[in-house]
Write a protein that holds these residues in place. Structure first.
Motif, PDB file in Angstrom:
ATOM      1  N   ALA A   1      -2.320  30.897 -19.470  1.00 26.94           N
ATOM      2  CA  ALA A   1      -2.168  30.422 -18.094  1.00 26.94           C
ATOM      3  C   ALA A   1      -2.459  31.544 -17.104  1.00 26.94           C
ATOM      4  O   ALA A   1      -1.944  32.653 -17.251  1.00 26.94           O
ATOM      5  CB  ALA A   1      -0.749  29.899 -17.873  1.00 26.94           C
ATOM      6  N   THR A   2      -3.276  31.260 -16.102  1.00 27.16           N
ATOM      7  CA  THR A   2      -3.646  32.296 -15.132  1.00 27.16           C
ATOM      8  C   THR A   2      -3.034  32.037 -13.752  1.00 27.16           C
ATOM      9  O   THR A   2      -3.306  32.763 -12.801  1.00 27.16           O
ATOM     10  CB  THR A   2      -5.182  32.358 -14.979  1.00 27.16           C
ATOM     11  N   GLN A   3      -2.232  30.983 -13.640  1.00 30.25           N
ATOM     12  CA  GLN A   3      -1.634  30.646 -12.338  1.00 30.25           C
ATOM     13  C   GLN A   3      -0.656  31.746 -11.920  1.00 30.25           C
ATOM     14  O   GLN A   3      -0.110  32.467 -12.760  1.00 30.25           O
ATOM     15  CB  GLN A   3      -0.896  29.305 -12.415  1.00 30.25           C
ATOM     16  N   LYS A   4      -0.392  31.799 -10.634  1.00 34.08           N
ATOM     17  CA  LYS A   4       0.494  32.823 -10.081  1.00 34.08           C
ATOM     18  C   LYS A   4       1.929  32.646 -10.571  1.00 34.08           C
ATOM     19  O   LYS A   4       2.651  33.604 -10.812  1.00 34.08           O
ATOM     20  CB  LYS A   4       0.439  32.715  -8.547  1.00 34.08           C
ATOM     21  N   TYR A   5       2.351  31.398 -10.681  1.00 26.70           N
ATOM     22  CA  TYR A   5       3.731  31.104 -11.087  1.00 26.70           C
ATOM     23  C   TYR A   5       3.723  30.276 -12.363  1.00 26.70           C
ATOM     24  O   TYR A   5       2.834  29.450 -12.580  1.00 26.70           O
ATOM     25  CB  TYR A   5       4.463  30.306  -9.997  1.00 26.70           C
ATOM     26  N   LYS A   6       4.786  30.470 -13.164  1.00 21.49           N
ATOM     27  CA  LYS A   6       4.916  29.677 -14.398  1.00 21.49           C
ATOM     28  C   LYS A   6       6.300  29.045 -14.434  1.00 21.49           C
ATOM     29  O   LYS A   6       7.309  29.717 -14.133  1.00 21.49           O
ATOM     30  CB  LYS A   6       4.716  30.561 -15.633  1.00 21.49           C
TER      31      LYS A   6
ATOM     32  N   TYR B   1       3.191  19.238 -23.256  1.00 21.48           N
ATOM     33  CA  TYR B   1       1.912  19.313 -22.544  1.00 21.48           C
ATOM     34  C   TYR B   1       2.066  20.344 -21.429  1.00 21.48           C
ATOM     35  O   TYR B   1       3.190  20.796 -21.138  1.00 21.48           O
ATOM     36  CB  TYR B   1       1.517  17.948 -21.943  1.00 21.48           C
ATOM     37  N   SER B   2       0.966  20.701 -20.803  1.00 15.62           N
ATOM     38  CA  SER B   2       1.069  21.543 -19.602  1.00 15.62           C
ATOM     39  C   SER B   2       0.089  21.047 -18.552  1.00 15.62           C
ATOM     40  O   SER B   2      -0.912  20.384 -18.874  1.00 15.62           O
ATOM     41  CB  SER B   2       0.820  23.018 -19.935  1.00 15.62           C
ATOM     42  N   VAL B   3       0.405  21.320 -17.302  1.00 18.78           N
ATOM     43  CA  VAL B   3      -0.469  20.946 -16.189  1.00 18.78           C
ATOM     44  C   VAL B   3      -0.494  22.102 -15.188  1.00 18.78           C
ATOM     45  O   VAL B   3       0.456  22.881 -15.107  1.00 18.78           O
ATOM     46  CB  VAL B   3       0.013  19.679 -15.448  1.00 18.78           C
ATOM     47  N   ASN B   4      -1.580  22.177 -14.444  1.00 13.41           N
ATOM     48  CA  ASN B   4      -1.658  23.161 -13.365  1.00 13.41           C
ATOM     49  C   ASN B   4      -1.591  22.433 -12.041  1.00 13.41           C
ATOM     50  O   ASN B   4      -2.317  21.458 -11.823  1.00 13.41           O
ATOM     51  CB  ASN B   4      -2.967  23.953 -13.458  1.00 13.41           C
ATOM     52  N   TYR B   5      -0.686  22.904 -11.183  1.00 16.93           N
ATOM     53  CA  TYR B   5      -0.547  22.297  -9.853  1.00 16.93           C
ATOM     54  C   TYR B   5      -0.695  23.431  -8.845  1.00 16.93           C
ATOM     55  O   TYR B   5       0.253  24.201  -8.611  1.00 16.93           O
ATOM     56  CB  TYR B   5       0.821  21.603  -9.729  1.00 16.93           C
ATOM     57  N   GLY B   6      -1.887  23.562  -8.262  1.00 18.11           N
ATOM     58  CA  GLY B   6      -2.141  24.692  -7.360  1.00 18.11           C
ATOM     59  C   GLY B   6      -1.866  26.001  -8.082  1.00 18.11           C
ATOM     60  O   GLY B   6      -2.387  26.236  -9.165  1.00 18.11           O
ATOM     61  N   ASP B   7      -1.000  26.820  -7.477  1.00 13.17           N
ATOM     62  CA  ASP B   7      -0.692  28.128  -8.060  1.00 13.17           C
ATOM     63  C   ASP B   7       0.364  28.067  -9.167  1.00 13.17           C
ATOM     64  O   ASP B   7       0.814  29.103  -9.644  1.00 13.17           O
ATOM     65  CB  ASP B   7      -0.168  29.068  -6.966  1.00 13.17           C
ATOM     66  N   LEU B   8       0.792  26.873  -9.539  1.00 15.84           N
ATOM     67  CA  LEU B   8       1.894  26.742 -10.504  1.00 15.84           C
ATOM     68  C   LEU B   8       1.408  26.182 -11.835  1.00 15.84           C
ATOM     69  O   LEU B   8       0.715  25.156 -11.873  1.00 15.84           O
ATOM     70  CB  LEU B   8       2.958  25.800  -9.908  1.00 15.84           C
ATOM     71  N   HIS B   9       1.780  26.865 -12.904  1.00 17.98           N
ATOM     72  CA  HIS B   9       1.533  26.343 -14.251  1.00 17.98           C
ATOM     73  C   HIS B   9       2.839  25.721 -14.753  1.00 17.98           C
ATOM     74  O   HIS B   9       3.876  26.382 -14.790  1.00 17.98           O
ATOM     75  CB  HIS B   9       1.102  27.480 -15.183  1.00 17.98           C
ATOM     76  N   ILE B  10       2.804  24.446 -15.096  1.00 22.84           N
ATOM     77  CA  ILE B  10       3.998  23.720 -15.536  1.00 22.84           C
ATOM     78  C   ILE B  10       3.857  23.414 -17.022  1.00 22.84           C
ATOM     79  O   ILE B  10       2.873  22.810 -17.443  1.00 22.84           O
ATOM     80  CB  ILE B  10       4.142  22.381 -14.778  1.00 22.84           C
TER      81      ILE B  10
ATOM     82  N   ARG C   1       0.844  -1.203   0.000  1.00 23.14           N
ATOM     83  CA  ARG C   1       0.000   0.000   0.000  1.00 23.14           C
ATOM     84  C   ARG C   1       0.878   1.253   0.000  1.00 23.14           C
ATOM     85  O   ARG C   1       1.846   1.344   0.754  1.00 23.14           O
ATOM     86  CB  ARG C   1      -0.900  -0.012   1.238  1.00 23.14           C
ATOM     87  N   TYR C   2       0.556   2.179  -0.894  1.00 28.80           N
ATOM     88  CA  TYR C   2       1.269   3.459  -0.979  1.00 28.80           C
ATOM     89  C   TYR C   2       0.260   4.594  -0.859  1.00 28.80           C
ATOM     90  O   TYR C   2      -0.948   4.358  -0.723  1.00 28.80           O
ATOM     91  CB  TYR C   2       2.003   3.579  -2.326  1.00 28.80           C
ATOM     92  N   PHE C   3       0.717   5.825  -0.969  1.00 28.23           N
ATOM     93  CA  PHE C   3      -0.202   6.958  -0.984  1.00 28.23           C
ATOM     94  C   PHE C   3       0.387   8.081  -1.834  1.00 28.23           C
ATOM     95  O   PHE C   3       1.580   8.092  -2.134  1.00 28.23           O
ATOM     96  CB  PHE C   3      -0.497   7.475   0.434  1.00 28.23           C
ATOM     97  N   PHE C   4      -0.474   9.007  -2.244  1.00 30.34           N
ATOM     98  CA  PHE C   4      -0.013  10.219  -2.945  1.00 30.34           C
ATOM     99  C   PHE C   4      -0.909  11.373  -2.539  1.00 30.34           C
ATOM    100  O   PHE C   4      -1.988  11.161  -1.966  1.00 30.34           O
ATOM    101  CB  PHE C   4      -0.034  10.018  -4.467  1.00 30.34           C
ATOM    102  N   ASN C   5      -0.472  12.587  -2.847  1.00 27.32           N
ATOM    103  CA  ASN C   5      -1.282  13.784  -2.587  1.00 27.32           C
ATOM    104  C   ASN C   5      -1.791  14.348  -3.905  1.00 27.32           C
ATOM    105  O   ASN C   5      -1.042  14.379  -4.889  1.00 27.32           O
ATOM    106  CB  ASN C   5      -0.457  14.860  -1.882  1.00 27.32           C
ATOM    107  N   THR C   6      -3.028  14.792  -3.913  1.00 28.70           N
ATOM    108  CA  THR C   6      -3.511  15.525  -5.090  1.00 28.70           C
ATOM    109  C   THR C   6      -3.120  16.995  -4.928  1.00 28.70           C
ATOM    110  O   THR C   6      -2.810  17.457  -3.828  1.00 28.70           O
ATOM    111  CB  THR C   6      -5.044  15.410  -5.237  1.00 28.70           C
ATOM    112  N   ALA C   7      -3.130  17.705  -6.047  1.00 25.15           N
ATOM    113  CA  ALA C   7      -2.734  19.119  -6.022  1.00 25.15           C
ATOM    114  C   ALA C   7      -3.758  19.929  -5.231  1.00 25.15           C
ATOM    115  O   ALA C   7      -4.956  19.658  -5.298  1.00 25.15           O
ATOM    116  CB  ALA C   7      -2.633  19.649  -7.441  1.00 25.15           C
ATOM    117  N   PRO C   8      -3.278  20.953  -4.495  1.00 26.58           N
ATOM    118  CA  PRO C   8      -4.226  21.810  -3.767  1.00 26.58           C
ATOM    119  C   PRO C   8      -4.910  22.792  -4.718  1.00 26.58           C
ATOM    120  O   PRO C   8      -4.482  22.950  -5.864  1.00 26.58           O
ATOM    121  CB  PRO C   8      -3.324  22.559  -2.793  1.00 26.58           C
ATOM    122  N   GLN C   9      -5.924  23.442  -4.217  1.00 29.32           N
ATOM    123  CA  GLN C   9      -6.518  24.545  -4.987  1.00 29.32           C
ATOM    124  C   GLN C   9      -5.582  25.749  -4.895  1.00 29.32           C
ATOM    125  O   GLN C   9      -4.611  25.730  -4.141  1.00 29.32           O
ATOM    126  CB  GLN C   9      -7.879  24.882  -4.386  1.00 29.32           C
ATOM    127  N   ALA C  10      -5.911  26.802  -5.648  1.00 30.66           N
ATOM    128  CA  ALA C  10      -5.092  28.016  -5.624  1.00 30.66           C
ATOM    129  C   ALA C  10      -4.883  28.463  -4.180  1.00 30.66           C
ATOM    130  O   ALA C  10      -5.805  28.409  -3.369  1.00 30.66           O
ATOM    131  CB  ALA C  10      -5.778  29.113  -6.419  1.00 30.66           C
TER     132      ALA C  10
END
Ligand code: FE2
Ligand code: FE2
Length: 484
Positions: free
Chosen positions: A333-338, A282-291, A135-144
């Motif tokens: 992208a509207t995230q705070k950080y890029k 590709y791009s993904v949004n992780y909380g306040d970060l646009h990757i 058994r393992y675990f992971f965290n999902t991304a937070p909201q902004a």
């Protein structure tokens, strides 16, 4: 009486041995532990693992260790992986080595809450045989506004200190990893990815395959089973590395394919376009970060080509589909950080390692020399886009060094002093004259980044002490901050 005692003793011994025999009889169905990929880290996670037979599988998951939900896995066959022609080695021609049997199971978990911890466990079935995973675990991304941690990584390639550095990285407790390319050396060689019975391994690299390094979980090391990795391809993700040294082969686009890499990390590349100019971004949004993950790498011939044989595949000229997409991606992208991750070290000291990315032609005054009339697309095309769209940081790899530049508000980081180090001399600076604000190649290192109410704060951390005796493990040797 003696006889009876002997029979009784024999019976006891047989009964004691039974569980061990039963354990021995259960075959191991898998090559790897599960690994995690996603393009929507706030609500989705794909759990992947590799099996020896065309197995069935499922994932149990839930908000507590009790799990409670179940989702079936889809099966794919990984094509193009090969074992060695003989126990002594691989034939240089991939086609002359037997195909390896490798299957991939993928279970996509959807509808997750943001900022949640999710426990999971995979089960693999082949006929009557069942293998229940750990058994393992992971965290999902937070909201902004939510806080999270990530690490930079690249250029594992089974180098001498890779395993130790990865283990150290795993102990830093991150939420995800940005991986800037060069995972293994030759993608079609199955033994570079995981232990495959009968496949040749270079003795010095015997325990340094990609998954062995990336799935270490002893001493609280948490890596691929515990967090998504956002990859981009490097030059070593080209299936058949002979194109680097065989000019005739390199001239034919049909010899360029990224199929093994794109299959192993399938959820990042749903289009599965394996050929030249395929969609590998590709791009993904992780909380306040646009990757934004790009596909920028070029090939140096070393001694395999005469000038001007330097080649660039996968276009980043101004009108190319990738650059048009990048412009659109960064402007929307509207995230705070890029943040951008790409393999090619667009800023790098070293005349043996840095070249412009554009088409090379022979210098009319000296046909032995290459010139680049179209300039460097990294400097002339990507850099202005990064500045215009206020990208905070770009991380890359390729020359296996630690260097960081700060130019017009953009941090350019090569945090690639992971397994070895290619900086041997005082090489020249980038032709623009920019110097690194920090370079540190006296030891292996990792970079970790925290995003929270204090902004974005990055730390370069020493991960080894080398023969030169510099520093100590855990020492922070470089920092940068981006205010909220
Ligand atoms: Fe590279
Ligand atoms: Fe590399």
């Amino acid at each position: 009486m003696k006889k009876l005692l002997c029979i009784a003793l024999l019976l006891v011994l047989v009964l004691l041995a039974l569980p061990a025999l039963a354990q021995q009889a259960a075959p191991v169905l898998t090559y790897t532990e599960p690994y995690l990929l996603t393009l929507n880290p706030q609500s989705e996670m794909s759990v992947l693992w590799l099996t020896k037979e065309p197995c069935e599988g499922f994932v149990e998951y839930g908000p507590t260790p009790a799990l409670g939900n179940r989702i079936e896995a889809q099966r794919h066959q990984i094509k193009g992986l090969r074992t060695s022609a003989t126990p002594e080695g691989y034939d240089p021609d991939p086609a002359k080595n037997p195909e390896a049997q490798v299957y991939q199971l993928i279970a996509k978990i959807e509808g997750l809450d943001s900022g949640a911890t999710v426990y999971y466990r995979v089960t693999t079935k082949n006929g009557a045989d069942t293998q229940v995973g750990k058994r393992y675990f992971f965290n999902t991304a937070p909201q902004a506004g939510g806080s999270f941690d990530f690490a930079l990584l690249s250029d594992m390639q089974m180098k001498v200190k890779t395993k130790e550095t990865m283990h150290f990285l795993g102990q830093q407790e991150k939420d995800f990893i940005l991986f800037a390319g060069d995972l293994s050396n030759t993608p079609w060689k199955v033994g570079e990815w995981f232990n495959y019975e009968g496949a040749y391994q270079v003795p010095a690299e015997a325990d340094r395959s990609f998954f062995e390094c990336f799935q270490q979980d002893g001493d609280n090391s948490r890596l691929m089973q515990y967090m998504p990795v956002f990859f981009c391809p490097g030059n070593h993700e080209v299936d058949d590395q002979r194109v680097m040294t065989d000019k005739t082969m390199a001239a034919d686009d049909a010899n360029w394919s990224w199929s093994v890499y794109m299959q192993l990390f399938r959820p990042l590349y749903p289009e599965q376009e394996h050929g030249v100019n395929g969609k590998r971004w590709y791009s993904v949004n992780y909380g306040d970060l646009h990757i934004t993950s790009l596909n920028v790498h070029r090939w140096q011939s070393w001694d395999g080509f005469d000038y001007p044989g330097w080649i660039t595949k996968d276009d980043i000229s101004p009108d190319s589909p990738q650059v048009q997409w990048l412009n659109q991606d960064l402007s929307s992208a509207t995230q705070k950080y890029k943040w951008v991750v790409m393999h090619w070290h667009m800023l790098n000291r070293g005349d043996d390692a840095w070249f412009p990315v554009s088409k090379a032609v022979a210098d009319p005054k000296n046909p032995e020399k290459a010139i680049y009339p179209e300039g460097d697309y990294c400097w002339d095309v990507l850099r202005p886009l990064y500045e215009q769209h206020q990208v905070n940081a770009v991380n890359f790899g390729h020359s296996h060094v630690y260097e960081r530049y700060l130019i017009n508000g953009v941090n350019y980081i090569e945090a690639a002093s992971i397994g070895n180090n290619y900086r041997a001399t005082n090489d020249p600076y980038h032709p623009s004259g920019h110097m690194p604000v920090m370079e540190e190649n006296a030891f292996r290192s990792v970079m970790v980044v925290r995003v929270d109410e204090n902004g974005m704060n990055a730390r370069g951390i020493q991960a080894s002490v080398e023969a030169n005796g510099v520093g100590y493990i855990g020492r922070v040797f470089d920092t940068f901050s981006i205010a909220k």
